[in-house]
Write a protein that holds these residues in place. Structure first.
Motif, mmCIF file in Angstrom:
data_model
loop_
_atom_site.group_PDB
_atom_site.id
_atom_site.type_symbol
_atom_site.label_atom_id
_atom_site.label_comp_id
_atom_site.label_asym_id
_atom_site.label_seq_id
_atom_site.Cartn_x
_atom_site.Cartn_y
_atom_site.Cartn_z
ATOM 1 N N GLU A 302 0.865 -1.277 0.047
ATOM 2 C CA GLU A 302 -0.031 -0.007 0.013
ATOM 3 C C GLU A 302 0.879 1.190 -0.062
ATOM 4 N N VAL A 303 0.751 2.105 -1.056
ATOM 5 C CA VAL A 303 1.396 3.189 -1.241
ATOM 6 C C VAL A 303 0.562 4.526 -1.145
ATOM 7 N N LYS A 304 0.901 5.356 0.038
ATOM 8 C CA LYS A 304 -0.022 6.630 -0.027
ATOM 9 C C LYS A 304 0.909 7.848 -0.144
ATOM 10 N N ASN A 305 0.340 8.744 -0.828
ATOM 11 C CA ASN A 305 0.834 10.085 -1.167
ATOM 12 C C ASN A 305 2.415 10.013 -1.023
ATOM 13 N N LEU A 306 2.877 9.114 -1.871
ATOM 14 C CA LEU A 306 4.303 8.923 -1.909
ATOM 15 C C LEU A 306 5.020 10.242 -2.799
ATOM 16 N N THR A 307 5.944 10.792 -2.178
ATOM 17 C CA THR A 307 6.658 11.935 -2.894
ATOM 18 C C THR A 307 8.160 11.981 -2.554
ATOM 19 N N LYS A 308 8.649 12.380 -3.731
ATOM 20 C CA LYS A 308 10.056 12.437 -3.793
ATOM 21 C C LYS A 308 10.723 13.675 -4.609
ATOM 22 N N TYR A 309 11.271 14.513 -3.974
ATOM 23 C CA TYR A 309 12.024 15.573 -4.592
ATOM 24 C C TYR A 309 13.422 15.567 -4.296
ATOM 25 N N PHE A 310 14.226 16.209 -5.353
ATOM 26 C CA PHE A 310 15.675 16.100 -5.446
ATOM 27 C C PHE A 310 16.018 17.714 -5.357
ATOM 28 N N ASP A 311 16.868 17.885 -4.438
ATOM 29 C CA ASP A 311 17.300 19.169 -4.392
ATOM 30 C C ASP A 311 18.284 19.626 -5.495
ATOM 31 N N ILE A 312 18.163 20.964 -5.857
ATOM 32 C CA ILE A 312 19.191 21.435 -6.953
ATOM 33 C C ILE A 312 19.961 22.524 -6.265
ATOM 34 N N PHE A 332 -1.280 3.996 -4.592
ATOM 35 C CA PHE A 332 -1.895 2.934 -5.157
ATOM 36 C C PHE A 332 -1.655 1.600 -4.233
ATOM 37 N N SER A 333 -2.150 0.513 -4.574
ATOM 38 C CA SER A 333 -2.004 -0.861 -3.692
ATOM 39 C C SER A 333 -1.881 -1.843 -4.710
ATOM 40 N N ILE A 334 -1.396 -3.175 -4.328
ATOM 41 C CA ILE A 334 -1.090 -4.360 -5.155
ATOM 42 C C ILE A 334 -1.515 -5.579 -4.014
ATOM 43 N N GLN A 335 -2.354 -6.330 -4.822
ATOM 44 C CA GLN A 335 -2.795 -7.552 -4.092
ATOM 45 C C GLN A 335 -1.703 -8.718 -4.161
ATOM 46 N N PRO A 336 -1.468 -9.608 -3.318
ATOM 47 C CA PRO A 336 -0.762 -10.736 -3.559
ATOM 48 C C PRO A 336 -1.280 -11.374 -4.780
ATOM 49 N N GLY A 337 -0.242 -11.905 -5.514
ATOM 50 C CA GLY A 337 -0.470 -12.421 -6.906
ATOM 51 C C GLY A 337 -0.922 -11.445 -8.052
ATOM 52 N N GLU A 338 -1.072 -10.138 -7.675
ATOM 53 C CA GLU A 338 -1.347 -9.289 -8.734
ATOM 54 C C GLU A 338 -0.055 -8.595 -9.363
ATOM 55 N N THR A 339 -0.413 -8.144 -10.667
ATOM 56 C CA THR A 339 0.659 -7.365 -11.477
ATOM 57 C C THR A 339 -0.061 -5.827 -11.707
ATOM 58 N N ILE A 368 4.627 3.736 3.040
ATOM 59 C CA ILE A 368 4.694 2.579 2.191
ATOM 60 C C ILE A 368 4.551 1.213 3.135
ATOM 61 N N HIS A 369 3.230 0.734 3.113
ATOM 62 C CA HIS A 369 3.206 -0.566 3.716
ATOM 63 C C HIS A 369 3.261 -2.014 3.166
ATOM 64 N N LEU A 370 4.194 -2.738 3.653
ATOM 65 C CA LEU A 370 4.304 -4.078 2.945
ATOM 66 C C LEU A 370 3.568 -4.967 3.755
ATOM 67 N N ALA A 371 2.668 -5.509 3.809
ATOM 68 C CA ALA A 371 1.739 -6.523 4.486
ATOM 69 C C ALA A 371 1.597 -6.025 5.694
ATOM 70 N N GLY A 372 1.095 -4.545 5.802
ATOM 71 C CA GLY A 372 0.650 -3.892 6.892
ATOM 72 C C GLY A 372 1.515 -3.030 7.706
ATOM 73 N N LEU A 467 15.444 -15.177 -1.780
ATOM 74 C CA LEU A 467 15.043 -14.684 -0.724
ATOM 75 C C LEU A 467 13.610 -15.123 -0.532
ATOM 76 N N GLY A 468 13.030 -15.718 -1.420
ATOM 77 C CA GLY A 468 11.567 -15.976 -1.191
ATOM 78 C C GLY A 468 10.506 -14.780 -1.173
ATOM 79 N N PRO A 469 10.974 -13.830 -1.795
ATOM 80 C CA PRO A 469 10.068 -12.494 -1.847
ATOM 81 C C PRO A 469 8.781 -12.521 -2.078
ATOM 82 N N GLU A 470 7.665 -11.690 -1.506
ATOM 83 C CA GLU A 470 6.212 -11.644 -1.958
ATOM 84 C C GLU A 470 5.950 -10.798 -2.885
ATOM 85 N N LEU A 471 6.882 -9.494 -3.123
ATOM 86 C CA LEU A 471 6.754 -8.559 -3.952
ATOM 87 C C LEU A 471 7.968 -8.256 -4.708
#
Length: 606
Positions: A302-312, A332-339, A368-372, A467-471
């Motif tokens: 589960e990704v919520k309001n992800l923001t990334k700025y790079f300073d100049i 956005f979010s992604i379910q197990p087994g989903e692309t 960013i929540h990975l499995a909660g 390593l047997g990842p889930e994502l």
């Protein structure tokens, strides 16, 4: 029939190796007429580029040998002294290479580099050359050509650098243009612009074009005649429409069957494997039934309001002068087994989003929540355990594999570093992983350079699975691969997803591949998601103008559906650089279908 501009007869190119001459191009013959485009297609190692370099006589003289006949407008090129051949290059034959950044001198302005050719070949003065260069830059649709004359290559986008290469190639009005994979590394919209530009200039100048590619969609879009090469030989040639309608050689059939066709998934709700063609019989096995592995339980990501700025920062005191708003309030979010496919042009923030999720880049804000579990609040030591659950596959497997380590050691290294396996058990596990990605356990002790690009990408996938990842975040994981290898790797990813319930964030600019592999699609523009929904909704009912632009630019791999001039937008992607005090506007979204959301847009898209 028109007198050919280029006539190649029984061309044979060999290299001296271990005391013997080894042929890499064997007895090939073809003609290219004025205003005609001939495409040479085939996978890496088939001899396409070697044919072009042989025609240009750009192979090293000491250990290479070119035999046969190469005639340009009746003039034999193989009989010319090197001094005369230098005059032919640029004047009569011009060549565009795949990667413009390696062809342009980074220490010289683009204007000077084009002007140099004009002063050398057409005896122009410096002022005359500058005026002609500005005219050429305008002709290849580079905005603000007078200003851009003084720019260095690194200040231009990939598409604009390729336009500069085309302007340089056309500076002396050549009779023949050789384009060696000129659009392979470009976004789909930029690719469409470059193809349209080459067609227009060809018509205006009566120019012959020899187009080298492995992309059958591009061949269908641009070529009058097609030559299919395999292992240095021509296996099929003829009218492009005839070859696509009735391919006779098994290799041609396998190439065409592996081409992702936009619209082929209409009516299908699940991802679908590519058909596999038997190289000996040419018979395509029907793909396995559609894959449905999505677990409707709690999202794995589960990704919520992800923001990334790079300073100049600039100046002696490195003062803050602005920020690059790479990712802006993405959710956005992604379910197990989903692309979930994340699509858009280069510079839109796709890769930064992927790197932020696995914390190779630290986000500016958001969650960013990975499995909660909120992984942005996890300390570095604890995050080592979290990292086992999500892995990343990069675009260039050669760059992501240590060239000094055996591939078995590279795959085993994560297991040993995280102490999930003993060294002995890790070696056994590597053998199992290699078999799972279609390689033999016997290749454990080989180095990365001993494998093809497709095999190296399989090794990268095996390492990601260690390593047997889930994502798994797959960042342009198949973009650089030949069409049949691409199909094999995608089938492998779908097989693994079905068996292991893997979730994929599939980052790509290839819309036809995305349609084949994804359950849902998110479209990014300038760091923001402008449309997100099921694959069927986004492809079947695109709402945002940018989504429609991406889809309309995809080449159709069917010459019978070739249309006339497209209405293409030739603007570059706008700059994400903002002032220090810039505040991003709050975006409103409309729901146009079940789980199909579209960002409201303003007059800039009218």
């Amino acid at each position: 029939m028109k007198q050919p501009i280029l006539s190649v007869t029984n061309l044979r190119t060999s290299f001296h190796n271990n005391g013997a001459w080894t042929p890499v191009v064997r007895d090939i013959s073809f003609d290219v007429a004025p205003k005609t485009t001939v495409a040479i297609v085939g996978e890496s190692g088939s001899g396409k580029s070697m044919t072009a370099l042989s025609i240009m006589r750009l192979l090293p003289g000491g250990n290479s040998k070119v035999e046969g006949s190469i005639s340009l407008a009746g003039k034999s090129l193989l009989d010319l002294p090197e001094k005369d051949m230098r005059s032919v290059r640029g004047n009569d034959i011009a060549m565009i290479f795949q990667e413009p950044m390696t062809s342009l001198n980074p220490s010289l302005t683009i204007g000077f580099q084009i002007a140099e050719a004009l002063m050398c070949h057409r005896n122009m003065s410096s002022a005359e050359a500058e005026a002609e260069v500005i005219r050429l830059l305008e002709r290849v649709r580079i905005p603000s050509a007078t200003t851009r004359f003084h720019d260095y290559p690194h200040r231009l986008s990939g598409g604009m650098r390729q336009r500069v290469m085309i302007a340089m190639a056309l500076a002396c009005k050549p009779k023949l243009l050789i384009a060696d994979e000129p659009t392979t590394a470009l976004d789909v919209t930029i690719q469409a612009q470059i193809l349209e530009l080459i067609r227009d200039l060809q018509e205006e100048e009566d120019m012959a074009v020899l187009f080298i590619t492995h992309d059958m969609g591009v061949v269908a879009e641009i070529a009058d005649r097609t030559i299919v090469m395999l292992q240095g030989e021509i296996v099929e040639s003829g009218d492009t429409a005839a070859i696509f309608a009735n391919p006779r050689h098994n290799y041609t059939r396998s190439l065409l069957s592996a081409v992702p066709k936009l619209g082929s998934m209409t009516g299908k709700s699940r991802p679908l494997r590519f058909p596999v063609v038997d190289q000996e019989t040419g018979i395509a096995a029907e793909p396995a039934a559609g894959i449905d592995t999505v677990d409707a339980a709690r999202p794995i990501l589960e990704v919520k309001n992800l923001t990334k700025y790079f300073d100049i920062r600039k100046g002696v005191l490195r003062g803050l002068t602005g920020r690059v708003h790479a990712v802006e309030n993405v959710s956005f979010s992604i379910q197990p087994g989903e692309t979930l496919a994340l699509v858009g042009e280069s510079g839109c923030g796709k890769s930064t989003t992927g790197r932020s999720i696995v914390r190779l880049t630290e986000p500016t804000s958001g969650s960013i929540h990975l499995a909660g579990e909120d992984i942005l609040r996890t300390g570095k030591s604890s995050f080592r355990d979290t990292r086992k659950r999500m892995q990343m596959i990069f675009q260039d497997p050669y760059a992501s594999l240590n060239p000094r380590m055996r591939i078995g050691e590279s795959i085993a290294e994560p297991m040993i570093a995280h102490a999930t396996e003993t060294p002995k058990r890790a070696r056994e596990r590597v053998g199992e992983l290699l078999k799972s990605v279609g390689l033999s356990a016997d290749v454990y002790d080989r180095y990365p350079h001993e494998f093809s690009g497709g095999q190296r990408q399989r090794i990268s996938i095996a390492r990601a699975l260690s390593l047997g990842p889930e994502l798994i975040v797959a960042d342009e994981a198949v973009s650089a691969l030949d069409v049949s290898i691409k199909a094999q790797v995608i089938n492998l990813m779908l097989d693994l997803q079905e068996r292991l319930k893997l979730a994929f964030l599939f980052i790509s600019h290839d819309m036809a591949v995305v349609e084949r592999i994804s359950h849902r699609v998110a479209v990014m523009y300038l760091g923001e998601i402008v449309e997100i929904g099921s694959r069927a909704d986004v492809f079947g009912n695109p709402q945002h103008p940018y989504t429609r632009r991406l889809l309309s630019a995809v080449p159709i791999p069917d010459p019978s559906l070739r249309v006339g001039k497209r209405r293409l937008v030739n603007d570059e992607l706008k700059s994400p650089v903002r002032a220090v005090d810039y505040q991003a506007p709050v975006r409103a979204f409309n729901q146009v279908g079940r789980n199909h959301m579209v960002q409201e847009w303003g007059a800039e898209w009218a």
